[in-house]
Design a protein around this motif. Structure first.
Motif, PDB file in Angstrom:
ATOM      1  N   GLU A  87      63.659  23.375  52.112  1.00  0.00           N
ATOM      2  CA  GLU A  87      64.881  23.422  51.553  1.00  0.00           C
ATOM      3  C   GLU A  87      65.107  24.573  50.884  1.00  0.00           C
ATOM      4  O   GLU A  87      66.309  24.898  51.054  1.00  0.00           O
ATOM      5  CB  GLU A  87      64.807  21.827  50.626  1.00  0.00           C
ATOM      6  CG  GLU A  87      64.677  20.566  51.180  1.00  0.00           C
ATOM      7  CD  GLU A  87      64.961  19.549  50.303  1.00  0.00           C
ATOM      8  OE1 GLU A  87      65.664  19.715  49.252  1.00  0.00           O
ATOM      9  OE2 GLU A  87      64.431  18.506  50.361  1.00  0.00           O
ATOM     10  N   ARG A  88      63.904  25.292  50.126  1.00  0.00           N
ATOM     11  CA  ARG A  88      64.471  26.456  49.563  1.00  0.00           C
ATOM     12  C   ARG A  88      64.625  27.521  50.585  1.00  0.00           C
ATOM     13  O   ARG A  88      65.745  28.195  50.434  1.00  0.00           O
ATOM     14  CB  ARG A  88      63.154  26.875  48.815  1.00  0.00           C
ATOM     15  CG  ARG A  88      63.469  28.182  47.759  1.00  0.00           C
ATOM     16  CD  ARG A  88      62.110  28.393  46.993  1.00  0.00           C
ATOM     17  NE  ARG A  88      61.124  28.738  47.812  1.00  0.00           N
ATOM     18  CZ  ARG A  88      59.721  28.019  47.988  1.00  0.00           C
ATOM     19  NH1 ARG A  88      59.955  26.938  47.616  1.00  0.00           N
ATOM     20  NH2 ARG A  88      58.969  28.423  48.802  1.00  0.00           N
ATOM     21  N   GLU A  89      64.142  27.456  51.805  1.00  0.00           N
ATOM     22  CA  GLU A  89      64.286  28.353  52.833  1.00  0.00           C
ATOM     23  C   GLU A  89      65.735  28.206  53.246  1.00  0.00           C
ATOM     24  O   GLU A  89      66.377  29.107  53.832  1.00  0.00           O
ATOM     25  CB  GLU A  89      63.449  28.369  53.810  1.00  0.00           C
ATOM     26  CG  GLU A  89      62.075  29.036  53.284  1.00  0.00           C
ATOM     27  CD  GLU A  89      62.302  30.463  52.708  1.00  0.00           C
ATOM     28  OE1 GLU A  89      62.909  31.325  53.376  1.00  0.00           O
ATOM     29  OE2 GLU A  89      61.786  30.855  51.766  1.00  0.00           O
ATOM     30  N   GLU A  90      66.150  26.992  53.644  1.00  0.00           N
ATOM     31  CA  GLU A  90      67.340  26.713  54.174  1.00  0.00           C
ATOM     32  C   GLU A  90      68.681  27.066  53.147  1.00  0.00           C
ATOM     33  O   GLU A  90      69.636  27.611  53.668  1.00  0.00           O
ATOM     34  CB  GLU A  90      67.728  24.974  54.087  1.00  0.00           C
ATOM     35  CG  GLU A  90      68.826  24.712  54.788  1.00  0.00           C
ATOM     36  CD  GLU A  90      69.031  22.878  54.743  1.00  0.00           C
ATOM     37  OE1 GLU A  90      69.956  22.609  55.197  1.00  0.00           O
ATOM     38  OE2 GLU A  90      68.437  22.308  53.940  1.00  0.00           O
ATOM     39  N   LEU A  91      68.492  26.949  51.976  1.00  0.00           N
ATOM     40  CA  LEU A  91      69.292  27.392  51.042  1.00  0.00           C
ATOM     41  C   LEU A  91      69.437  28.963  51.057  1.00  0.00           C
ATOM     42  O   LEU A  91      70.563  29.588  51.051  1.00  0.00           O
ATOM     43  CB  LEU A  91      69.172  27.080  49.520  1.00  0.00           C
ATOM     44  CG  LEU A  91      69.977  27.618  48.516  1.00  0.00           C
ATOM     45  CD1 LEU A  91      71.555  27.176  48.827  1.00  0.00           C
ATOM     46  CD2 LEU A  91      69.694  27.194  47.161  1.00  0.00           C
ATOM     47  N   LYS A  92      68.228  29.523  51.051  1.00  0.00           N
ATOM     48  CA  LYS A  92      68.210  31.093  51.079  1.00  0.00           C
ATOM     49  C   LYS A  92      69.094  31.814  52.378  1.00  0.00           C
ATOM     50  O   LYS A  92      69.697  32.709  52.517  1.00  0.00           O
ATOM     51  CB  LYS A  92      66.842  31.624  51.008  1.00  0.00           C
ATOM     52  CG  LYS A  92      66.392  31.214  49.486  1.00  0.00           C
ATOM     53  CD  LYS A  92      64.839  31.531  49.463  1.00  0.00           C
ATOM     54  CE  LYS A  92      64.460  32.940  49.575  1.00  0.00           C
ATOM     55  NZ  LYS A  92      63.037  33.299  49.405  1.00  0.00           N
ATOM     56  N   TYR A  93      68.566  30.975  53.543  1.00  0.00           N
ATOM     57  CA  TYR A  93      69.356  31.400  54.822  1.00  0.00           C
ATOM     58  C   TYR A  93      70.809  31.049  54.699  1.00  0.00           C
ATOM     59  O   TYR A  93      71.558  32.034  55.215  1.00  0.00           O
ATOM     60  CB  TYR A  93      68.740  30.468  55.823  1.00  0.00           C
ATOM     61  CG  TYR A  93      69.678  30.395  57.159  1.00  0.00           C
ATOM     62  CD1 TYR A  93      70.076  31.488  57.770  1.00  0.00           C
ATOM     63  CD2 TYR A  93      70.177  29.142  57.488  1.00  0.00           C
ATOM     64  CE1 TYR A  93      70.914  31.280  58.772  1.00  0.00           C
ATOM     65  CE2 TYR A  93      70.987  28.961  58.566  1.00  0.00           C
ATOM     66  CZ  TYR A  93      71.484  30.098  59.348  1.00  0.00           C
ATOM     67  OH  TYR A  93      72.373  29.913  60.387  1.00  0.00           O
ATOM     68  N   LYS A  94      71.188  29.829  54.365  1.00  0.00           N
ATOM     69  CA  LYS A  94      72.753  29.612  54.448  1.00  0.00           C
ATOM     70  C   LYS A  94      73.587  30.615  53.586  1.00  0.00           C
ATOM     71  O   LYS A  94      74.522  31.071  53.887  1.00  0.00           O
ATOM     72  CB  LYS A  94      72.909  28.133  54.039  1.00  0.00           C
ATOM     73  CG  LYS A  94      74.333  27.658  54.039  1.00  0.00           C
ATOM     74  CD  LYS A  94      74.738  27.672  55.551  1.00  0.00           C
ATOM     75  CE  LYS A  94      73.732  26.703  56.634  1.00  0.00           C
ATOM     76  NZ  LYS A  94      74.291  26.718  57.978  1.00  0.00           N
ATOM     77  N   VAL A  95      73.128  31.269  52.557  1.00  0.00           N
ATOM     78  CA  VAL A  95      74.111  31.792  51.674  1.00  0.00           C
ATOM     79  C   VAL A  95      74.168  33.137  52.273  1.00  0.00           C
ATOM     80  O   VAL A  95      74.957  34.114  51.813  1.00  0.00           O
ATOM     81  CB  VAL A  95      73.505  31.909  50.171  1.00  0.00           C
ATOM     82  CG1 VAL A  95      73.630  30.698  49.506  1.00  0.00           C
ATOM     83  CG2 VAL A  95      72.196  32.524  50.087  1.00  0.00           C
ATOM     84  N   ARG A  96      73.319  33.604  53.272  1.00  0.00           N
ATOM     85  CA  ARG A  96      73.205  34.990  53.899  1.00  0.00           C
ATOM     86  C   ARG A  96      73.920  34.791  55.235  1.00  0.00           C
ATOM     87  O   ARG A  96      73.921  35.970  56.117  1.00  0.00           O
ATOM     88  CB  ARG A  96      71.981  35.431  54.038  1.00  0.00           C
ATOM     89  CG  ARG A  96      71.253  36.184  52.830  1.00  0.00           C
ATOM     90  CD  ARG A  96      72.000  37.070  52.189  1.00  0.00           C
ATOM     91  NE  ARG A  96      71.508  38.044  51.002  1.00  0.00           N
ATOM     92  CZ  ARG A  96      72.236  38.786  50.394  1.00  0.00           C
ATOM     93  NH1 ARG A  96      73.344  39.035  50.696  1.00  0.00           N
ATOM     94  NH2 ARG A  96      71.574  39.647  49.561  1.00  0.00           N
ATOM     95  N   THR A  97      74.486  33.855  55.513  1.00  0.00           N
ATOM     96  CA  THR A  97      75.553  33.800  56.814  1.00  0.00           C
ATOM     97  C   THR A  97      76.753  34.206  56.139  1.00  0.00           C
ATOM     98  O   THR A  97      77.144  34.655  54.929  1.00  0.00           O
ATOM     99  CB  THR A  97      75.814  32.464  57.403  1.00  0.00           C
ATOM    100  OG1 THR A  97      76.017  31.524  56.109  1.00  0.00           O
ATOM    101  CG2 THR A  97      74.496  31.871  57.907  1.00  0.00           C
TER     102      THR A  97
END
Length: 236
Positions: A87-97
């Protein structure tokens, strides 16, 4: 433009806002259009003497900014174990789209830039919903934790005429409700509480809200790109 692209994959230093050519070219394409004030926003990607990419315009240089922080690795590691790794990685990825990025003036004017001010102010903690509330109040000539910074960049905000113009230009409609009030990702009490999540439950709420907002903006940007338009400015 791929709305699912992670711009960290195009950065040598790990910070796309500093050196991702793809991110800056995407900003150039999206925002090179007519402004609400009737002037053309003709953007050009340029390099700086200190190794940072910038967007050059007739109204000054702009820099990219990640809109929504993930808090991971910050604040003495307080949040590093509040979410499962996935979940932490999902958030970190999404905000970098691309849906998680915007542009602000890059030049300093007698103090912090907007990027810097919203990052160091503990009543904002880099959150875009709180930044947007400050911008909304600025257009209403109301005080906020960022008012002194925003007033120094009045000429930039005048390009969008009013809050509606700013929202529509940068396609931020999902960040406000039908009454043009901000959709806050955490409880809001007029900037009295700390901007950070106070509990694990709040961090999960923040994560879910942030991902939803970025996903919706990505979809909005994708639709915009698929509509044939005649641009009046040079984007080559």
């Amino acid at each position: 433009m791929d709305i699912n692209f992670d711009f960290r994959n195009d950065s040598k230093c790990g910070d796309p806002d500093t050196d991702s050519p793809k991110l800056y070219q995407t900003h150039k394409f999206l925002w090179s259009k007519m402004l609400p004030c009737g002037k053309a926003f003709d953007l050009e990607v340029v390099g700086s003497s200190y190794g940072r990419l910038l967007l050059k315009s007739d109204f000054g240089n702009l820099s990219s900014d990640r809109m929504c922080p993930h808090f991971d690795g910050k604040y003495n590691g307080k949040f590093d174990r509040w979410l499962p790794d996935s979940e932490r990685e999902e958030l970190k990825y999404k905000v970098r789209t691309i849906g998680g990025h915007i542009v602000f003036p890059a030049h300093k004017k007698n103090g912090f830039t907007i990027n810097q001010a919203r990052g160091v102010n503990r009543l904002i903690c880099d959150r875009f919903d709180l930044t947007l509330e400050c911008i909304r109040r600025f257009y209403q000539e109301e005080q906020s934790p960022l008012y002194d910074t925003l007033i120094r960049y009045k000429k930039f905000f005048d390009l969008f005429v009013d809050f509606n113009g700013y929202i529509d230009f940068f396609m931020l409609q999902d960040f406000i409700d039908e009454k043009q009030q901000i959709n806050f990702s955490l409880p809001f009490d007029d900037f009295n509480r700390l901007a950070l999540p106070l509990t694990i439950e709040e961090y999960k709420q923040y994560k879910a809200c942030t991902i939803d907002l970025v996903n919706n903006r990505n979809k909005r940007l994708d639709v915009f790109l698929k509509i044939p338009v005649c641009r009046s400015v040079n984007i080559n």
